[in-house]
Design a protein around this motif. Sequence first.
Motif, short mmCIF file in Angstrom:
data_model
loop_
_atom_site.label_atom_id
_atom_site.label_comp_id
_atom_site.label_asym_id
_atom_site.label_seq_id
_atom_site.Cartn_x
_atom_site.Cartn_y
_atom_site.Cartn_z
N ASN A 32 -4.07 -5.06 -4.45
CA ASN A 32 -3.02 -4.21 -5.02
C ASN A 32 -2.21 -3.49 -3.93
O ASN A 32 -2.33 -2.28 -3.75
CB ASN A 32 -3.63 -3.20 -5.99
N TYR A 33 -1.37 -4.24 -3.22
CA TYR A 33 -0.46 -3.63 -2.26
C TYR A 33 0.73 -3.03 -3.00
O TYR A 33 1.26 -3.62 -3.93
CB TYR A 33 0.08 -4.67 -1.27
N GLU A 34 1.18 -1.86 -2.56
CA GLU A 34 2.39 -1.28 -3.11
C GLU A 34 3.61 -2.02 -2.55
O GLU A 34 3.54 -2.62 -1.48
CB GLU A 34 2.48 0.21 -2.75
#
Length: 369
Positions: A32-34
């Motif tokens: 879950n990278y922004e």
Amino acid sequence: MKRYYLTPVHQKDKTFYVLVADPRIIVKLLVNYEAGAEQDTQRPWEAKRVREIARYVSGKFKDDENRKATGLIPNAPTLNIKGKISLQKDENGMCYIDLPESKAELEEYEGTVDAIDGQHRIRAFMEEYIDVALAADTVYEMIFAVFFQLSRDEKKEIFMITNEKQVKVSANLLHMYKRELNLLKGDEYIYDLVELLNREDYAPLKGRVMMGSQKIKKGYQESQISKILNKSGSYRELESLVRGGDLNTMAKIISNYLRAWQDIYGVSYQDPGKDTLTKISGLRYVFYLFPVVLDILGQRQKTATTAEFRAIVEMLPDAVGVEDVFTDPSTAAAYKGEGATVTLVKQHSSKLRAYEQTHKNRFDISEGI
């Protein structure tokens, strides 16, 4: 958990797999990278690009959201299974993996998959980006190339090879496809005008414009000519002057104008040499000057013949104080970049307009004596 069968692919001594699955499941397994956050083995993802893909998947084209798109994504993103999800074989020796289905399972398996390539296509199916026009019960599967527990260097190499070795599709070809799909949103008339300039016998540019993927020695890309006609204001000026917006009339006016330049400078667009005037930078200058020339022509109440255009263009050396704007050392460097050319021609446009006004006034005074 749900079972997904895989097709093995063998290349040299390596094996990876083809998976068919719903990207709405796969996206929940990604790390879950922004948006914009730095990643270990590939570039950050962009929210704008993800939104564009999400709109396309829902059936809307970026260029015209009112026009229905198929929304298909036939090319395969590349995944790396980091852990927890294991490659297995059934009693018949068929390869498979078990992927989570329930909300609790999806939360437990979040971050077990890396998107090595194609993450924008996958992230377009994130709940916060997916378009409401794509119903939850709509069947939507994608093909994925799946690797298991790759090393950091292997992931970098695969990302590099799937991006660096791609040949970007030319803007020219994309422009042609957009015209054929009716996606140019008003610019289709400019495209059709350029097509006339490339087709008709009266046009100095006949056969010199590269349409789509055509290659012509010393030719001009259609997308470049269309962009210049648009940004210079030439098309808008012609559209306001020509009754009914007749493209054939516009093409003839442009052709007369270009012939005037050919005659004055002794060049040929059909048989171009090294002259700047016959290069795209020279055409950029000529067309950015065109609105002012048309305005002067209108003030003189003259018709758009080659002779009348010649009379105006021949004023240029006296108006700007440079004998040849294409070869003089004071101006020649401006043709090395688009911005410099546009800046130069805007200055010259103002000077040409002022010169015409000054000499027109003198003429009017002498006539009244």
